[in-house]
Scaffold this motif. Sequence first.
Motif, PDB file in Angstrom:
ATOM      1  N   LYS A  34       0.836  -1.187   0.000  1.00  0.00           N
ATOM      2  CA  LYS A  34       0.000   0.000   0.000  1.00  0.00           C
ATOM      3  C   LYS A  34       0.881   1.250   0.000  1.00  0.00           C
ATOM      4  O   LYS A  34       1.889   1.312   0.659  1.00  0.00           O
ATOM      5  N   THR A  35       0.461   2.246  -0.750  1.00  0.00           N
ATOM      6  CA  THR A  35       1.209   3.494  -0.791  1.00  0.00           C
ATOM      7  C   THR A  35       0.273   4.623  -0.417  1.00  0.00           C
ATOM      8  O   THR A  35      -0.925   4.591  -0.685  1.00  0.00           O
ATOM      9  N   SER A  36       0.834   5.622   0.195  1.00  0.00           N
ATOM     10  CA  SER A  36       0.048   6.762   0.635  1.00  0.00           C
ATOM     11  C   SER A  36      -0.188   7.727  -0.520  1.00  0.00           C
ATOM     12  O   SER A  36       0.660   7.918  -1.384  1.00  0.00           O
ATOM     13  N   GLN A  37      -1.351   8.370  -0.512  1.00  0.00           N
ATOM     14  CA  GLN A  37      -1.648   9.382  -1.521  1.00  0.00           C
ATOM     15  C   GLN A  37      -0.819  10.635  -1.301  1.00  0.00           C
ATOM     16  O   GLN A  37      -0.759  11.503  -2.162  1.00  0.00           O
ATOM     17  N   ILE A  38      -0.152  10.710  -0.170  1.00  0.00           N
ATOM     18  CA  ILE A  38       0.672  11.877   0.133  1.00  0.00           C
ATOM     19  C   ILE A  38       1.819  12.008  -0.852  1.00  0.00           C
ATOM     20  O   ILE A  38       2.307  13.104  -1.111  1.00  0.00           O
ATOM     21  N   THR A  72       4.303   8.746   7.101  1.00  0.00           N
ATOM     22  CA  THR A  72       3.726   9.865   6.357  1.00  0.00           C
ATOM     23  C   THR A  72       2.722  10.637   7.196  1.00  0.00           C
ATOM     24  O   THR A  72       2.145  11.603   6.729  1.00  0.00           O
ATOM     25  N   LYS A  73       2.519  10.235   8.439  1.00  0.00           N
ATOM     26  CA  LYS A  73       1.525  10.891   9.291  1.00  0.00           C
ATOM     27  C   LYS A  73       1.885  12.350   9.536  1.00  0.00           C
ATOM     28  O   LYS A  73       1.023  13.227   9.496  1.00  0.00           O
ATOM     29  N   SER A  76       1.034  14.250   6.360  1.00  0.00           N
ATOM     30  CA  SER A  76      -0.394  14.339   6.071  1.00  0.00           C
ATOM     31  C   SER A  76      -1.128  15.237   7.068  1.00  0.00           C
ATOM     32  O   SER A  76      -2.201  15.741   6.763  1.00  0.00           O
TER      33      SER A  76
END
Length: 81
Positions: A34-38, A72-73, A76
């Motif tokens: 899974k990859t972040s949209q960030i 990435t929190k 984001s």
Amino acid sequence: MPIPVPVPVPVATSSTNSNTESEGNPASRSNKRKTSQIWDHFKKLDGNVEAPRAACMYCGKDYACHPILNGTKNISNLGSL
């Protein structure tokens, strides 16, 4: 009295099952990383491997993005991107 020993039962597999898993079955998608949209808004910077950084594509400011320590929190939480 002897202790009963479980006997393995052979399971039949079909070739159609393996084809459907590779065509988008939810079972195959769960293995996908899974990859972040960030990452649509930030670019990873080359540099120190032990303390990776990411830069905003709009303003250029850089932030910590270590996968265990920061993730990435922190990026984001900056605002509504």
